[in-house]
Design a protein around this motif. Sequence first.
Motif, mmCIF file in Angstrom:
data_model
loop_
_atom_site.group_PDB
_atom_site.id
_atom_site.type_symbol
_atom_site.label_atom_id
_atom_site.label_comp_id
_atom_site.label_asym_id
_atom_site.label_seq_id
_atom_site.Cartn_x
_atom_site.Cartn_y
_atom_site.Cartn_z
ATOM 1 N N SER A 492 -5.886 6.786 14.131
ATOM 2 C CA SER A 492 -5.998 7.166 12.712
ATOM 3 C C SER A 492 -7.070 8.222 12.519
ATOM 4 C CB SER A 492 -6.323 5.934 11.864
ATOM 5 O OG SER A 492 -5.220 5.056 11.796
ATOM 6 N N ASN A 520 -4.810 -1.955 7.738
ATOM 7 C CA ASN A 520 -4.869 -0.563 8.170
ATOM 8 C C ASN A 520 -3.484 0.073 8.247
ATOM 9 O OD1 ASN A 520 -7.773 0.392 9.036
ATOM 10 N ND2 ASN A 520 -7.618 -1.781 9.521
ATOM 11 N N ASP A 523 -2.641 1.073 4.816
ATOM 12 C CA ASP A 523 -3.335 2.308 4.420
ATOM 13 C C ASP A 523 -2.620 3.547 4.966
ATOM 14 O OD1 ASP A 523 -5.175 0.743 3.146
ATOM 15 O OD2 ASP A 523 -6.733 0.951 4.678
ATOM 16 N N SER A 526 0.477 4.107 3.049
ATOM 17 C CA SER A 526 0.119 4.664 1.744
ATOM 18 C C SER A 526 -0.170 6.156 1.850
ATOM 19 C CB SER A 526 -1.101 3.922 1.188
ATOM 20 O OG SER A 526 -1.428 4.398 -0.101
ATOM 21 N N ASP A 527 -0.926 6.545 2.879
ATOM 22 C CA ASP A 527 -1.239 7.969 3.084
ATOM 23 C C ASP A 527 0.021 8.794 3.330
ATOM 24 O OD1 ASP A 527 -3.902 7.458 2.763
ATOM 25 O OD2 ASP A 527 -4.361 7.400 4.916
ATOM 26 N N ALA A 534 3.817 0.077 2.357
ATOM 27 C CA ALA A 534 2.395 -0.209 2.149
ATOM 28 C C ALA A 534 2.216 -1.458 1.299
ATOM 29 C CB ALA A 534 1.707 0.985 1.496
ATOM 30 N N TYR A 538 0.222 -5.123 2.191
ATOM 31 C CA TYR A 538 -0.855 -5.724 1.391
ATOM 32 C C TYR A 538 -0.419 -7.102 0.871
ATOM 33 C CZ TYR A 538 -2.647 -0.907 1.390
ATOM 34 O OH TYR A 538 -3.092 0.337 1.763
ATOM 35 N N HIS A 554 -7.550 -2.533 -1.547
ATOM 36 C CA HIS A 554 -6.698 -1.511 -0.934
ATOM 37 C C HIS A 554 -5.361 -1.395 -1.671
ATOM 38 C CE1 HIS A 554 -8.841 -0.744 3.070
ATOM 39 N NE2 HIS A 554 -9.649 -1.501 2.345
ATOM 40 N N ARG A 555 -4.815 -2.524 -2.124
ATOM 41 C CA ARG A 555 -3.563 -2.451 -2.889
ATOM 42 C C ARG A 555 -3.819 -1.758 -4.225
ATOM 43 N NH1 ARG A 555 -0.166 -7.831 -4.269
ATOM 44 N NH2 ARG A 555 -1.802 -8.030 -5.849
ATOM 45 N N HIS A 558 -3.868 1.862 -3.569
ATOM 46 C CA HIS A 558 -2.488 2.310 -3.343
ATOM 47 C C HIS A 558 -1.751 2.469 -4.670
ATOM 48 C CE1 HIS A 558 1.468 2.689 -1.620
ATOM 49 N NE2 HIS A 558 1.868 1.523 -2.099
ATOM 50 N N LYS A 685 -13.446 2.091 -0.697
ATOM 51 C CA LYS A 685 -12.591 1.038 -0.129
ATOM 52 C C LYS A 685 -13.354 -0.226 0.203
ATOM 53 C CE LYS A 685 -8.626 3.524 1.685
ATOM 54 N NZ LYS A 685 -7.724 3.719 2.818
#
Length: 686
Positions: A492, A520, A523, A526-527, A534, A538, A554-555, A558, A685
């Motif tokens: 990553s 991860n 993530d 999501s990116d 994603a 989550y 993190h959600r 997103h 984050k």
Amino acid sequence: MNSDLLDGRYRILKLLNDGEKGKTYLVEDVILPGSKFIVKQLCPPSNNPQTLTILRRLFASKAATLEKLGQENDKIQKLIAFFEENQELYIVQEFIPGNPLTDEIIQGQPLREDQVITVLSEILEILAIVHSYGVIHRDIKPANIIRRESDKKLVLVNFGTFNEAITNTVDSLEYMPIEQVNGNLKYNSDIYALGIIAIAVLIGLPANEISNFRGHKNRLTGEIVWRHKNLKVNKKLAKILNKMVRFDYRKRYHSATEVLDDLKKLTNLEPDQQKQHQKKLLLVLTGIAGCIILGVGAWQLRSPKPVSDAQQKLYQEGVNKYDTGNYEGAIEDFNQVIQLDPQNALAYNRRGDAYYRLGDYEQAQADSSQALLLNPQDANAYFDRGFAFSELGKYKEAIADYTQAIKLNSKNAYAYYGRGLARAQLKDNKGAIGDFSKAIAFKPQHTEAYLQRGILRRHLRQRLEAIQDFDTVIKINPSDAKAYYQRGLTQSLNKQKYAALKDYTDAININPKYIEAYLNRGDVYSDLGDKLEATEDYNTILQIDPKFIAAYIHRGIHRFSFGDYKGGIEDYTEALKLDPNNIAAYNNRGNAYLELGNKKAANQDYSRAIAINPNNALAYYNRGVIRTKQKNKQGAIADFKKAAKLFQQQGEQDSYQDAQREIAILQNKSAPAPTTRPKSGKREKN
């Protein structure tokens, strides 16, 4: 060469098997009269020179691994040699006098539950070692499990590794799971076969009826139905066996140690669930359980034994309880030994190990110190105390003890490993890498040393070297989920998102409850703009652990990324219910409120983050954005100046430039290099 001898030295005593794949002989070594061995002939499918060359290399590679396995554990049949004769390949194996497990399975005479658990435990302990070397047995069946005549222990024989190299087939279809039949072999394919054996011995079912028994399946689930109304079986044991033989390998146990853990709970040998959780967490973070066991073994070889019969009996009872996980019981026995002989250094050492396993590091350290007072030259007592000091956060003291252990035993790989962990905590990165490298030099299969060195190299931005370390771990043990996860983190950072996705997925396949891997992977999805994937990751985390705060944060990020600001606020609010002082949740919720135009709520959240941590640069920056929108010029400048100072102290140059740019704009000065001014605050984050 004597034509009556194989390889010029093995005289055939008896033909044991004559099958399509080759012959198996009982032989005597004429060079070592009286030495009996098993010789197996393996017939290549073709005499084509190119095929033979490839097979020789593959054969030699697999033979080397099995040879090392047999040397490491006396419950694994030893590979003595391999040779080629007349374009045919042969292996020479240890001859183990004893009876196969088939002799213990008599139709209509099932084994007791405790006997079944004992058989399972013995074989699972062997499989845990086998799998740690990257080897799958491939042919687990009663005929390949021998009850050794000399000590009545079970021994695993006849690995299917060479059959796979030659023909890619195995005979024992009655024990083989569907993925193996389809050529998609997994480590838990061995667990499936062992589960079938356990059910068979529990029922008293002979081998020739296994295929029929496997045909009895639940029409809805496809799982084997083996419990009938006349069969009384402990429900927890039945649950374990059912999980071992699940049709879908992904729903099966993923490692032999997982099954062992559940069996130990079943027999009340493990501490309560909270202590068990603490122990597992400890082992994951430090990887030292094996170090303690090996260190104690070496200590026992070097130290005097208790002298009286009473001491000897109590001491051995304590050792037995320790080995089965009953640490409280072990401590009671060692207490009595010490009462009988206050000078018994070994009892102090073993009691300290038991306290360590229970998380009482102060007492573990005290016992190791007492052992050293009684025997100042004991390297392993320094080693044990080093780990206790590490857990107490006394890293300098730990390093001193590891160093002393190394002086007394310069080849102790685990002492180098422990010192490396302690040095890493003190930011002595060069020293830590040196220690991990030393540990690897003395123990090339030390996967934890590779793993920790790789993590440290990644922190030092030596990412290619880090990936090489993780690659090595995976090569040694392809079922090490941590190695895939750590390699994924490194990929990553290298912007290799699809490679990272694959690594996180491999980690999850090995450990379906690997929360950090889901986080991860989510993530990365999501990116990449993979909204549904994603979200699913989550959500999976929160199904596993509804109180895992990072999953909500993190959600929330997103959801924010695709404009679902209300959804983001819901997630950040849930995180704050679990942790009212979570700065990231306040910062990010403030951003979401800002996007919805609720400046007052946003300002309150940023101010709350600052109140919790006056050195949180992001909160000052974000509040500066709010104050700018509110036309509070002086307040905004003050916040951006504070943010700039903190960003600079933290080495965050890009954010420092952002803050300076905002100040310049507010002061009507020429701004640094143009950039798009953020519409909302910076996100956080963690």
